[in-house]
Scaffold this motif. Structure first.
Motif, PDB file in Angstrom:
ATOM      1  N   HIS A   9       0.885  -1.162   0.000  1.00 17.83           N
ATOM      2  CA  HIS A   9       0.000   0.000   0.000  1.00 17.83           C
ATOM      3  C   HIS A   9       0.921   1.210   0.000  1.00 17.83           C
ATOM      4  O   HIS A   9       1.622   1.468   0.987  1.00 17.83           O
ATOM      5  CB  HIS A   9      -0.904  -0.003   1.231  1.00 17.83           C
ATOM      6  N   VAL A  10       0.947   1.936  -1.109  1.00 15.99           N
ATOM      7  CA  VAL A  10       1.958   2.962  -1.353  1.00 15.99           C
ATOM      8  C   VAL A  10       1.318   4.348  -1.417  1.00 15.99           C
ATOM      9  O   VAL A  10       0.257   4.523  -2.013  1.00 15.99           O
ATOM     10  CB  VAL A  10       2.690   2.692  -2.684  1.00 15.99           C
ATOM     11  N   THR A  11       1.994   5.333  -0.806  1.00 16.64           N
ATOM     12  CA  THR A  11       1.629   6.736  -0.932  1.00 16.64           C
ATOM     13  C   THR A  11       2.847   7.478  -1.478  1.00 16.64           C
ATOM     14  O   THR A  11       3.941   7.382  -0.920  1.00 16.64           O
ATOM     15  CB  THR A  11       1.227   7.341   0.428  1.00 16.64           C
ATOM     16  N   VAL A  12       2.644   8.175  -2.581  1.00 13.66           N
ATOM     17  CA  VAL A  12       3.717   8.958  -3.203  1.00 13.66           C
ATOM     18  C   VAL A  12       3.328  10.423  -3.092  1.00 13.66           C
ATOM     19  O   VAL A  12       2.231  10.811  -3.490  1.00 13.66           O
ATOM     20  CB  VAL A  12       3.903   8.579  -4.688  1.00 13.66           C
ATOM     21  N   GLU A  13       4.234  11.240  -2.544  1.00 10.47           N
ATOM     22  CA  GLU A  13       3.983  12.675  -2.394  1.00 10.47           C
ATOM     23  C   GLU A  13       5.097  13.447  -3.084  1.00 10.47           C
ATOM     24  O   GLU A  13       6.269  13.115  -2.924  1.00 10.47           O
ATOM     25  CB  GLU A  13       3.945  13.059  -0.922  1.00 10.47           C
ATOM     26  N   GLY A  14       4.708  14.455  -3.847  1.00 12.91           N
ATOM     27  CA  GLY A  14       5.690  15.301  -4.513  1.00 12.91           C
ATOM     28  C   GLY A  14       5.018  16.273  -5.452  1.00 12.91           C
ATOM     29  O   GLY A  14       3.895  16.033  -5.905  1.00 12.91           O
ATOM     30  N   ASP A  27       9.307  -8.142  -4.329  1.00 15.05           N
ATOM     31  CA  ASP A  27      10.192  -7.556  -3.318  1.00 15.05           C
ATOM     32  C   ASP A  27      10.134  -6.030  -3.408  1.00 15.05           C
ATOM     33  O   ASP A  27       9.478  -5.468  -4.285  1.00 15.05           O
ATOM     34  CB  ASP A  27      11.627  -8.056  -3.490  1.00 15.05           C
ATOM     35  N   ASN A  28      10.844  -5.371  -2.481  1.00 14.54           N
ATOM     36  CA  ASN A  28      10.849  -3.903  -2.442  1.00 14.54           C
ATOM     37  C   ASN A  28      11.385  -3.301  -3.740  1.00 14.54           C
ATOM     38  O   ASN A  28      10.895  -2.285  -4.207  1.00 14.54           O
ATOM     39  CB  ASN A  28      11.679  -3.396  -1.269  1.00 14.54           C
ATOM     40  N   GLU A  29      12.400  -3.930  -4.303  1.00 15.17           N
ATOM     41  CA  GLU A  29      12.988  -3.412  -5.538  1.00 15.17           C
ATOM     42  C   GLU A  29      11.958  -3.387  -6.667  1.00 15.17           C
ATOM     43  O   GLU A  29      11.857  -2.406  -7.406  1.00 15.17           O
ATOM     44  CB  GLU A  29      14.186  -4.274  -5.941  1.00 15.17           C
ATOM     45  N   GLY A  30      11.173  -4.441  -6.794  1.00 15.27           N
ATOM     46  CA  GLY A  30      10.121  -4.487  -7.806  1.00 15.27           C
ATOM     47  C   GLY A  30       9.052  -3.438  -7.559  1.00 15.27           C
ATOM     48  O   GLY A  30       8.527  -2.827  -8.497  1.00 15.27           O
ATOM     49  N   MET A  31       8.715  -3.229  -6.287  1.00 17.23           N
ATOM     50  CA  MET A  31       7.723  -2.215  -5.934  1.00 17.23           C
ATOM     51  C   MET A  31       8.232  -0.821  -6.299  1.00 17.23           C
ATOM     52  O   MET A  31       7.528  -0.036  -6.922  1.00 17.23           O
ATOM     53  CB  MET A  31       7.405  -2.284  -4.437  1.00 17.23           C
ATOM     54  N   TYR A  32       9.487  -0.508  -5.929  1.00 19.92           N
ATOM     55  CA  TYR A  32      10.052   0.804  -6.244  1.00 19.92           C
ATOM     56  C   TYR A  32      10.123   1.021  -7.756  1.00 19.92           C
ATOM     57  O   TYR A  32       9.859   2.112  -8.248  1.00 19.92           O
ATOM     58  CB  TYR A  32      11.439   0.975  -5.634  1.00 19.92           C
ATOM     59  N   GLN A  33      10.460  -0.013  -8.508  1.00 20.49           N
ATOM     60  CA  GLN A  33      10.530   0.092  -9.960  1.00 20.49           C
ATOM     61  C   GLN A  33       9.160   0.456 -10.535  1.00 20.49           C
ATOM     62  O   GLN A  33       9.046   1.332 -11.398  1.00 20.49           O
ATOM     63  CB  GLN A  33      11.029  -1.214 -10.564  1.00 20.49           C
ATOM     64  N   MET A  34       8.113  -0.185 -10.059  1.00 24.90           N
ATOM     65  CA  MET A  34       6.765   0.096 -10.541  1.00 24.90           C
ATOM     66  C   MET A  34       6.329   1.513 -10.158  1.00 24.90           C
ATOM     67  O   MET A  34       5.751   2.239 -10.973  1.00 24.90           O
ATOM     68  CB  MET A  34       5.782  -0.920  -9.983  1.00 24.90           C
ATOM     69  N   VAL A  35       6.631   1.927  -8.926  1.00 26.91           N
ATOM     70  CA  VAL A  35       6.253   3.270  -8.478  1.00 26.91           C
ATOM     71  C   VAL A  35       6.973   4.327  -9.305  1.00 26.91           C
ATOM     72  O   VAL A  35       6.366   5.313  -9.735  1.00 26.91           O
ATOM     73  CB  VAL A  35       6.528   3.450  -6.968  1.00 26.91           C
ATOM     74  N   ARG A  36       8.254   4.143  -9.556  1.00 26.21           N
ATOM     75  CA  ARG A  36       9.001   5.112 -10.380  1.00 26.21           C
ATOM     76  C   ARG A  36       8.438   5.173 -11.793  1.00 26.21           C
ATOM     77  O   ARG A  36       8.352   6.238 -12.402  1.00 26.21           O
ATOM     78  CB  ARG A  36      10.488   4.761 -10.406  1.00 26.21           C
ATOM     79  N   GLN A  37       8.022   4.015 -12.324  1.00 26.79           N
ATOM     80  CA  GLN A  37       7.455   3.980 -13.672  1.00 26.79           C
ATOM     81  C   GLN A  37       6.126   4.731 -13.729  1.00 26.79           C
ATOM     82  O   GLN A  37       5.865   5.469 -14.666  1.00 26.79           O
ATOM     83  CB  GLN A  37       7.262   2.532 -14.095  1.00 26.79           C
ATOM     84  N   LEU A  38       5.284   4.545 -12.712  1.00 31.58           N
ATOM     85  CA  LEU A  38       3.955   5.144 -12.716  1.00 31.58           C
ATOM     86  C   LEU A  38       3.934   6.586 -12.201  1.00 31.58           C
ATOM     87  O   LEU A  38       3.129   7.394 -12.662  1.00 31.58           O
ATOM     88  CB  LEU A  38       2.996   4.301 -11.875  1.00 31.58           C
ATOM     89  N   CYS A  39       4.781   6.907 -11.222  1.00 32.93           N
ATOM     90  CA  CYS A  39       4.705   8.212 -10.552  1.00 32.93           C
ATOM     91  C   CYS A  39       6.035   8.943 -10.530  1.00 32.93           C
ATOM     92  O   CYS A  39       6.257   9.796  -9.667  1.00 32.93           O
ATOM     93  CB  CYS A  39       4.208   8.026  -9.119  1.00 32.93           C
ATOM     94  N   GLY A  40       6.914   8.639 -11.441  1.00 28.92           N
ATOM     95  CA  GLY A  40       8.218   9.289 -11.466  1.00 28.92           C
ATOM     96  C   GLY A  40       8.129  10.796 -11.576  1.00 28.92           C
ATOM     97  O   GLY A  40       8.960  11.522 -11.040  1.00 28.92           O
ATOM     98  N   HIS A  41       7.073  11.287 -12.245  1.00 27.07           N
ATOM     99  CA  HIS A  41       6.892  12.733 -12.408  1.00 27.07           C
ATOM    100  C   HIS A  41       6.645  13.430 -11.069  1.00 27.07           C
ATOM    101  O   HIS A  41       6.873  14.628 -10.955  1.00 27.07           O
ATOM    102  CB  HIS A  41       5.726  13.008 -13.360  1.00 27.07           C
ATOM    103  N   LEU A  42       6.222  12.696 -10.047  1.00 30.09           N
ATOM    104  CA  LEU A  42       6.008  13.293  -8.728  1.00 30.09           C
ATOM    105  C   LEU A  42       7.293  13.315  -7.893  1.00 30.09           C
ATOM    106  O   LEU A  42       7.382  14.045  -6.918  1.00 30.09           O
ATOM    107  CB  LEU A  42       4.938  12.515  -7.954  1.00 30.09           C
ATOM    108  N   LEU A  43       8.261  12.499  -8.268  1.00 32.91           N
ATOM    109  CA  LEU A  43       9.474  12.357  -7.469  1.00 32.91           C
ATOM    110  C   LEU A  43      10.562  13.351  -7.835  1.00 32.91           C
ATOM    111  O   LEU A  43      11.521  13.522  -7.088  1.00 32.91           O
ATOM    112  CB  LEU A  43      10.006  10.926  -7.592  1.00 32.91           C
ATOM    113  N   ILE A  44      10.423  14.009  -8.991  1.00 29.72           N
ATOM    114  CA  ILE A  44      11.434  14.959  -9.455  1.00 29.72           C
ATOM    115  C   ILE A  44      10.748  16.267  -9.827  1.00 29.72           C
ATOM    116  O   ILE A  44       9.762  16.267 -10.568  1.00 29.72           O
ATOM    117  CB  ILE A  44      12.202  14.390 -10.662  1.00 29.72           C
TER     118      ILE A  44
END
Length: 62
Positions: A9-14, A27-44
């Motif tokens: 259950h992920v919350t991305v803020e940015g 695993d966590n690495e797979g989860m982070y990869q998916m989050v960056r793919q879907l919400c990378g525009h919020l992280l930068i």
């Protein structure tokens, strides 16, 4: 790599936005990869600085 997938259950803020999602990954690495793919525009931000945060809760799938 674990043989069992996990539910995250992920919350991305940015960039003054918040996105909540559920990610299924091995695993966590797979989860982070998916989050960056879907919400990378919020992280930068527009200047290329890393500004977002990822918070998650991991649960086992049965």
């Amino acid at each position: 790599m674990s043989l069992n997938r996990k539910r995250y259950h992920v919350t991305v803020e940015g960039n003054e936005q918040t996105e909540k999602m559920v990610v299924i990954a091995y695993d966590n690495e797979g989860m982070y990869q998916m989050v960056r793919q879907l919400c990378g525009h919020l992280l930068i931000d527009p200047n290329g600085n890393k500004t977002g945060t990822i918070n998650f809760k991991e649960t086992e799938m049965h």
